[in-house]
Design a protein around this motif. Structure first.
Motif, PDB file in Angstrom:
ATOM      1  N   MET A   1       1.312  72.933  16.043  1.00 55.18           N
ATOM      2  CA  MET A   1       2.574  72.922  16.620  1.00 55.18           C
ATOM      3  C   MET A   1       3.163  71.236  16.609  1.00 55.18           C
ATOM      4  N   SER A   2       3.284  70.916  15.608  1.00 56.99           N
ATOM      5  CA  SER A   2       3.523  69.306  15.306  1.00 56.99           C
ATOM      6  C   SER A   2       5.272  69.227  15.324  1.00 56.99           C
ATOM      7  N   SER A   3       5.582  68.639  16.482  1.00 61.30           N
ATOM      8  CA  SER A   3       6.357  68.331  17.400  1.00 61.30           C
ATOM      9  C   SER A   3       6.418  66.116  16.950  1.00 61.30           C
ATOM     10  N   PRO A   4       7.136  65.671  16.490  1.00 62.20           N
ATOM     11  CA  PRO A   4       7.339  64.456  16.422  1.00 62.20           C
ATOM     12  C   PRO A   4       7.037  63.097  17.607  1.00 62.20           C
ATOM     13  N   PHE A   5       6.610  62.066  17.119  1.00 64.74           N
ATOM     14  CA  PHE A   5       6.179  60.970  18.240  1.00 64.74           C
ATOM     15  C   PHE A   5       7.272  60.028  17.780  1.00 64.74           C
ATOM     16  N   GLU A   6       7.215  59.773  18.862  1.00 65.16           N
ATOM     17  CA  GLU A   6       7.964  58.382  19.091  1.00 65.16           C
ATOM     18  C   GLU A   6       7.724  57.594  20.365  1.00 65.16           C
ATOM     19  N   PHE A   7       7.186  56.250  20.342  1.00 65.14           N
ATOM     20  CA  PHE A   7       7.693  55.922  21.561  1.00 65.14           C
ATOM     21  C   PHE A   7       8.923  56.068  22.800  1.00 65.14           C
ATOM     22  N   THR A   8       7.978  56.365  24.224  1.00 62.15           N
ATOM     23  CA  THR A   8       9.734  55.511  25.104  1.00 62.15           C
ATOM     24  C   THR A   8      10.247  54.577  25.210  1.00 62.15           C
ATOM     25  N   SER A   9      11.375  54.260  25.471  1.00 60.94           N
ATOM     26  CA  SER A   9      12.073  52.700  25.476  1.00 60.94           C
ATOM     27  C   SER A   9      11.310  51.945  25.838  1.00 60.94           C
ATOM     28  N   GLU A  10      10.583  52.452  27.807  1.00 58.24           N
ATOM     29  CA  GLU A  10       9.663  51.077  27.716  1.00 58.24           C
ATOM     30  C   GLU A  10       8.113  50.871  27.053  1.00 58.24           C
ATOM     31  N   ASN A  11       7.832  52.020  26.781  1.00 59.42           N
ATOM     32  CA  ASN A  11       6.927  51.958  25.792  1.00 59.42           C
ATOM     33  C   ASN A  11       6.883  50.711  24.638  1.00 59.42           C
ATOM     34  N   GLN A  12       8.461  51.123  24.172  1.00 60.65           N
ATOM     35  CA  GLN A  12       9.182  50.341  23.045  1.00 60.65           C
ATOM     36  C   GLN A  12       8.776  48.991  23.051  1.00 60.65           C
ATOM     37  N   GLU A  13       9.158  48.714  24.175  1.00 64.79           N
ATOM     38  CA  GLU A  13       8.887  47.291  24.658  1.00 64.79           C
ATOM     39  C   GLU A  13       7.442  46.577  25.002  1.00 64.79           C
ATOM     40  N   ARG A  14       6.798  47.431  25.269  1.00 66.15           N
ATOM     41  CA  ARG A  14       5.419  46.612  26.099  1.00 66.15           C
ATOM     42  C   ARG A  14       4.875  46.460  24.394  1.00 66.15           C
ATOM     43  N   PHE A  15       5.567  47.946  23.280  1.00 63.76           N
ATOM     44  CA  PHE A  15       4.669  48.036  22.185  1.00 63.76           C
ATOM     45  C   PHE A  15       5.318  46.327  21.739  1.00 63.76           C
ATOM     46  N   GLN A  16       6.283  45.781  21.496  1.00 62.39           N
ATOM     47  CA  GLN A  16       7.112  45.075  20.896  1.00 62.39           C
ATOM     48  C   GLN A  16       6.202  43.297  21.393  1.00 62.39           C
ATOM     49  N   GLN A  17       6.075  43.962  22.610  1.00 65.06           N
ATOM     50  CA  GLN A  17       4.168  42.376  23.732  1.00 65.06           C
ATOM     51  C   GLN A  17       3.415  42.297  22.756  1.00 65.06           C
ATOM     52  N   ILE A  18       3.187  43.989  22.859  1.00 66.28           N
ATOM     53  CA  ILE A  18       1.026  44.154  22.243  1.00 66.28           C
ATOM     54  C   ILE A  18       1.879  43.142  20.641  1.00 66.28           C
ATOM     55  N   LEU A  19       2.963  43.650  19.738  1.00 64.81           N
ATOM     56  CA  LEU A  19       2.686  42.709  18.339  1.00 64.81           C
ATOM     57  C   LEU A  19       2.464  41.580  18.347  1.00 64.81           C
ATOM     58  N   ALA A  20       3.622  40.781  19.783  1.00 68.65           N
ATOM     59  CA  ALA A  20       3.305  39.735  19.576  1.00 68.65           C
ATOM     60  C   ALA A  20       2.475  38.460  20.247  1.00 68.65           C
ATOM     61  N   ARG A  21       0.931  39.005  20.375  1.00 69.74           N
ATOM     62  CA  ARG A  21      -0.154  38.573  20.865  1.00 69.74           C
ATOM     63  C   ARG A  21      -1.153  38.551  19.538  1.00 69.74           C
ATOM     64  N   TYR A  22      -0.763  38.732  18.323  1.00 68.98           N
ATOM     65  CA  TYR A  22      -1.389  38.489  17.022  1.00 68.98           C
ATOM     66  C   TYR A  22      -0.584  38.661  16.269  1.00 68.98           C
ATOM     67  N   PRO A  23      -1.164  37.795  15.215  1.00 63.31           N
ATOM     68  CA  PRO A  23      -1.241  37.041  14.086  1.00 63.31           C
ATOM     69  C   PRO A  23      -0.171  37.978  12.929  1.00 63.31           C
ATOM     70  N   ASN A  24      -0.946  39.189  13.174  1.00 67.48           N
ATOM     71  CA  ASN A  24      -0.807  40.147  11.545  1.00 67.48           C
ATOM     72  C   ASN A  24      -0.138  41.280  12.197  1.00 67.48           C
ATOM     73  N   LYS A  25      -0.145  42.478  12.060  1.00 69.23           N
ATOM     74  CA  LYS A  25       0.924  43.734  12.728  1.00 69.23           C
ATOM     75  C   LYS A  25      -0.625  44.749  13.013  1.00 69.23           C
ATOM     76  N   ARG A  26      -1.942  44.886  11.509  1.00 64.36           N
ATOM     77  CA  ARG A  26      -2.332  45.153  11.577  1.00 64.36           C
ATOM     78  C   ARG A  26      -3.687  45.422  13.061  1.00 64.36           C
ATOM     79  N   ALA A  27      -4.140  44.189  13.479  1.00 60.27           N
ATOM     80  CA  ALA A  27      -4.703  43.461  15.072  1.00 60.27           C
ATOM     81  C   ALA A  27      -3.824  44.691  15.607  1.00 60.27           C
ATOM     82  N   ALA A  28      -3.121  44.547  16.415  1.00 59.95           N
ATOM     83  CA  ALA A  28      -1.903  45.620  17.035  1.00 59.95           C
ATOM     84  C   ALA A  28      -2.693  47.064  17.115  1.00 59.95           C
ATOM     85  N   MET A  29      -3.432  47.270  16.598  1.00 58.94           N
ATOM     86  CA  MET A  29      -3.969  49.078  15.658  1.00 58.94           C
ATOM     87  C   MET A  29      -4.538  49.904  17.565  1.00 58.94           C
TER      88      MET A  29
END
Lengths: 606, 524
Positions: A1-29
């Protein structure tokens, strides 16, 4: 069963923090997949698509990463997940019996989920880095051991009820009074050391202060003169590695602290990170200042969840207190330190495998040259140092190169941590000067063989090191002596085997590990490690042929010096030594189709 | 410019090239799987290891830069042993598929095995089972068991087609190459992975089980699918007529041309050879009084056509004749058309471009929107009249005889105009809508059945060579025109395409540069 995935708003925040640690997006994999895994419990195809979109990488790249590493679940698992370690040190202490017990208790095979969904479990061939409490297992985020069948039952019950687990905590450090020196292990067992204030009161960060009074080049020279060598496994002279970094490229220079500790039998870096995280941070500051580095990533293996939490707290505290950040220790020097968790792959402890993983890809080591000092992380000059190597720096700076070099009984300076495990009375971490005696480590500090049995063999430096027979243990524990003896100091993991250990099965266990961990990129390692494991299994289970022994010797040669990285060389050095030095056991298995120690040791398979 | 020694031979090379590439310049072939000149260096197969003096271990020659003073040995005992052992590793899990594998005969495992194979396998374990014979796209079948994980295909999908369908999943000897989830290998260049796969892991669906490669002959040619003019080889079988239902052309493969298509070609071109053996007009046709086309013979048809032209010329002058040439024709054929119709007969209205033919798909790689291989050639030869005008004139009766080459005028507008035309001659290869309204049909030969040159869109003159004899009763356009000219009493001295080329360009085909030459004389 496919259910769409979305980060919770808290995790979206955390995701942005993760991105900020690296000079490119791929490194956040990897961190992004960890975050999704945390939220969802497993990675679904929908998650993969979202991650690909968020990181602006092709979907195939996400899928490669997902299938390469072992810690990401792709199906829902039990409410609690167990990983039972089957690697060499745990095997020597009876992990196979625990496996049988778990199988009966769970009612399902390894890799499956119990009927009520409460537990899923897997017997894993990769060392979890806690051999001092062998046999052990990981339950969700915690390590538990030494395990007994009753202890396992208690753990399972308590886990399900959400209660505290009351089995004995693992021995912190074994600081034998006989040890003359406690330099980097001085705070082991004392959880106060995790606090910045307490650490400082004991003289913490004074080494870094001293460094700032010197010129960067002077520090490098000091480290060269101290004869400090890499303590992760390869043993490369540390100061010399720093000196290779060109200062004039206009590019950023990076430091990655290698906390991927996955060599079977090795658990000493975990001790440093759990007991003395600030010492590591101090070492990082010293290295960074010496080489002109302003961003550091600590690449820590994914299984070390508690160590990562402790380290993260220490980092945050360091930032708060101005020990890291814009003005390190009040000086005109900026340094950022980020924690980056791996996802289950021994090969990410290889320098360039680590870099590839940090950049968000599968951990396929790179072709060398160019070496990381010239072209490393994100194409920039990079220093990669092991956790213990970096942790040696504070005292080295304070007391000087001559002092450091003088401690050792050998050409190479300082002390190192030895992780002692296997059939030994007192498994644990021991700090000794380089050049100390192996016999002394085993009998004096380690207390000798468990149950006072006879010593049969010793691995002196982690699974990749050639095994030594009991006639060969009068060797000094330093780089040169062990190399002369045909083995290596490696990661400092000393694994002891007694007279009842079947060497064929021990060898089989080691090769199971290498076959499981081979990244698969190059021909000799991908095919060789698995083939050798198959041959050893056949011999162990009674269908060996006389040609197998000579074939193994030849395969060891074909796997040496022919691969991209040293995994193949390590595996070859290892199994070659078993076949050579214990040939009679292999011959017995082949001739008699059984083990002459059959009654005493049971099967390996993980 | 480093100077190095390989197997005792000295060579000076450009800075930056690898030892493997330096060896190639000396015609020394170093065995390799993962290395491909059109892709990044992977260095993972380990097959290209060589001995280099002063280096402690064997070095992979694909990644080692040629340095001044290097002494390289590609055939020492140590090197041969290493090759043997790498090959052994690759073969332990490789399925014994040769009898049923299309790659047989052009397989690099087989080829290197003849040099360094072990012969007696010492592998006693069970081979790993993986996905087998799975179509992964419209043209490609994947066999994971045969795959040696050289990663040429994954690198191609990343670096050349930028479509990222293929990846390497799992780890160790559980590694497999497969499609990314939800993807199909349907990019416009998917067929190239078949070429670069050294083994039978990626094979061509259209070619599957059709013909053993050792029955194939090859001829160098130029793709006629668009104005890029990718260099190709036609692989054909004319010796065993029972193979593949009598198909002559079995497949097309790209040829290296560093200035045009490098190592690649698009799928449309690669798989667009069916028209050569299918739906061909196999004998001359004449439309009877009752209005139906009937099979005739060359004598009769050429007689009727030449008579018609002569009469029209006499009665109405050259204005009574209109010629619609084609960008599908070669330069030599177009030159001949100009010679006969424009120069000898004085016909003004000679065009080549079908105004109803829309620009097709074009990308920023190889595919051009103009689906004719020689529009530029026709343009350069001055055959520039407006084709719509010619058709209008034919419909109005101003032009009495319309001579159309190859075009498929299927638009209702064109069909109507053609319907009104007095007399339509069609010279071309396949049945189409124009044929349905033609009065005389002269079956021509495809580009695979004649010699000639095309000029690609950037003005590069490239030669293609005859692979097959014209099918059935069809003839090359040069032969048809030559005979026609004779009947019209304009005898020409040329016997073949090369003679026409010599008159046009002043040189022979041999003197044409290896990778074609630009019309304006510029070096690339």
């Amino acid at each position: 069963m496919s259910s769409p995935f979305e980060f919770t708003s808290e995790n979206q925040e955390r995701f942005q923090q993760i991105l900020a640690r690296y000079p490119n997006k791929r490194a956040a994999m990897l961190p992004t997949l960890h975050l999704a895994h945390e939220q969802q419990g497993h990675i679904t195809p929908e998650v993969e698509e979202v991650v690909a979109e968020l990181l602006e990488v092709p979907l195939v790249d996400v899928h490669e990463v997902l299938t390469f590493y072992t810690l990401y679940f792709r199906q829902p698992m039990g409410r609690h997940h167990l990983r039972l370690c089957m690697s060499i040190s745990c095997w020597l202490r009876g992990s196979d019996r625990i496996k049988e017990h778990l199988k009966n208790k769970m009612g399902v095979e390894s890799g499956a989920i119990t009927e009520d969904g409460s537990f899923s479990w897997e017997a894993v061939p990769d060392c979890l880095g806690a051999c001092e409490m062998a046999p052990m297992m990981q339950v969700d985020e915690d390590y538990h051991g030494p395990l007994t069948p009753d202890g396992v039952d208690h753990i399972l019950e308590a886990t399900e009820q959400g209660q505290e687990i009351t089995t004995a905590p693992p021995p912190a450090s074994t600081t034998s009074k006989a040890l003359p020196i406690q330099l980097i292990s001085e705070h082991f067992g004392n959880s106060q050391a995790r606090e910045l204030d307490w650490y400082r009161k004991q003289g913490g960060y004074e080494g870094a202060q001293k460094a700032f009074e010197m010129q960067p080049g002077e520090i490098t020279d000091m480290v060269i003169h101290a004869n400090l060598r890499g303590l992760g496994g390869a043993g490369f002279p540390t100061g010399r590695k720093w000196s290779f970094v060109p200062q004039d490229t206009g590019k950023a220079i990076y430091l990655t602290a290698n906390a991927d500790e996955s060599e079977p039998g090795t658990f000493k870096d975990r001790y440093i990170m759990e007991w003395d995280p600030h010492r590591l941070l101090e070492g990082i500051i010293i290295c960074a200042y010496a080489v002109g580095i302003h961003t550091t990533y600590i690449y820590i293996r994914g299984e070390y969840v508690r160590a990562a939490q402790i380290l993260q707290k220490a980092i945050e505290e360091a930032y708060r207190e101005g020990v890291l950040g814009e003005r390190v220790l009040g000086k005109d020097f900026q340094l950022d330190v980020h924690l980056h968790r791996g996802a289950g792959a021994y090969i990410c402890g290889e320098e360039t495998g680590l870099l590839e993983s940090l950049e968000g890809k599968k951990g396929w080591p790179r072709l060398k040259p160019p070496f990381p000092a010239i072209v490393g992380l994100f194409g920039c000059p990079t220093v990669i140092n092991n956790v213990e190597t970096l942790s040696q720096l504070p005292k080295l700076l304070l007391k000087g190169a001559e002092w450091f070099a003088g401690i050792a009984c050998s050409h190479h300076g300082g002390t190192r941590l030895f992780a002692l495990s296997g059939c030994i009375k007192r498994p644990g971490v021991y700090e000794l000067p380089l050049g100390a005696s192996l016999r002394e480590l085993i009998y004096e500090h380690g207390g000798g063989i468990l149950d006072d049995k006879k010593l049969k063999a010793v691995i002196p430096g982690g699974a990749s090191a050639a095994i030594l027979t009991e006639e060969e243990i009068d060797v000094s524990l330093d780089f040169d002596s062990l190399m002369k003896a045909g083995s290596m100091l490696g990661s400092g993991a000393v694994i002891v085997m007694d007279e009842d250990v079947c060497m064929v099965r021990a060898c089989q266990n080691i090769m199971r590990f290498f076959a499981h961990e081979s990244c698969g990129q190059c021909t000799p390692c991908r095919e060789g490690t698995a083939w050798v494991y198959q041959i050893l299994t056949r011999i162990a289970e009674g269908s060996g042929t006389p040609e197998d022994i000579d074939n193994l010797a030849e395969l060891a040669d074909n796997m040496s010096g022919t691969s991209i990285c040293a995994l193949s060389d390590g595996a070859a050095m290892s199994f070659r030594s078993y076949v050579k030095k214990f040939r009679s056991e292999f011959e017995y298995h082949i001739l008699h189709k059984k083990c002459d120690l059959e009654e005493k040791k049971t099967t390996v398979d993980a | 410019m480093p100077n190095l020694e390989i197997n005792g031979q000295n060579i000076e090379v450009d800075t930056g090239i690898s030892v493997l590439q330096a060896a190639e310049k000396l015609d020394i072939h170093v065995p390799r799987y993962c290395y491909h000149p059109g892709l990044s260096v992977a260095g993972s197969c380990r097959m290209c290891m060589v001995e280099i003096e002063k280096m402690p271990k064997l070095a992979i020659s694909c990644h080692t830069q040629a340095q001044d003073g290097m002494k390289v040995n590609t055939e020492s005992e140590q090197v041969k042993q290493a090759r043997k052992s790498m090959l052994e590793f690759l073969l332990i899990n490789h399925p014994l598929d040769c009898p049923v594998c299309d790659q047989s005969g052009e397989c690099d495992l087989q080829n290197y095995y003849m040099e360094v194979g072990q012969y007696d396998s010492r592998f006693l374990e069970d081979k790993i089972k993986r996905k087998k014979a799975v179509p992964i796209g419209p043209h490609v079948i994947l066999d994971q068991e045969r795959c040696i994980l050289c990663t040429r295909c994954t690198r191609f999908c990343d670096e050349v087609s930028h479509s990222n369908e293929l990846g390497v999943f799992n780890r160790g000897n559980r590694s497999v190459i497969d499609l990314a989830p939800t993807k199909t290998l349907d990019n416009p260049y998917s067929g190239n992975v078949i070429d670069i796969c050294p083994v039978g892991a990626l094979t061509e669906r259209e070619f599957r089980f059709q013909c053993r490669v050792w029955y194939l002959s090859t001829r160098e040619s130029i793709c006629n699918g668009c104005s890029r003019g990718c260099n190709i080889s036609i692989h054909y079988n004319t010796s065993l007529s029972y193979k593949a239902g009598g198909k002559r052309v079995q497949r097309l493969k790209p040829r290296l041309n560093p200035h045009v298509n490098r190592w690649w070609m698009c799928d449309e071109g690669r798989f667009g050879y069916e028209f050569i053996d299918h739906n061909r007009i196999e004998s001359p046709q004449l439309r009877a009084a009752q209005g139906k086309l009937q099979t005739s013979d060359w004598k009769q048809v050429l007689q009727e056509v030449s008579t018609g032209l002569k009469t029209t010329l006499g009665q109405f002058g050259p204005e009574g004749i209109g010629v619609i040439a084609s960008g599908q024709l070669s330069n030599e054929e177009l030159y001949l058309i100009r010679k006969i119709f424009a120069e000898s007969m004085g016909v003004q209205e000679i065009g080549y471009r079908n105004p109803w033919e829309e620009e097709g798909f074009q990308d920023d790689f190889l595919i051009r929107g103009d689906k004719n291989p020689n529009s530029r050639g026709a343009e350069e030869l001055g055959l520039k009249s407006d084709v719509r005008k010619i058709l209008e004139k034919a419909a109005s009766g101003e032009i009495k005889i319309l001579y159309i080459f190859q075009h498929n005028f299927e638009s209702p507008e064109a069909q109507e105009m053609l319907g009104q035309a007095e007399y339509v001659i069609f010279q071309g290869t396949n049945w189409n809508k124009t044929v349905e309204v033609a009065n005389a049909v002269l079956p021509g030969a495809t580009y695979a059945e004649k010699d000639g040159t095309f000029t690609n869109f950037e003005g590069r003159l490239q030669r293609f060579q005859q692979a097959l004899l014209p099918l059935s009763e069809s003839k090359s356009d040069i032969e048809i025109l030559r005979t026609l000219a004779q009947k019209l009493e304009y005898p020409l001295a040329y016997l073949d395409a090369e003679e026409i080329f010599k008159e046009w360009r002043g040189r022979t085909y041999q003197e044409l540069e290896e990778f074609g030459e630009l019309l304006n004389g510029q070096k690339p």
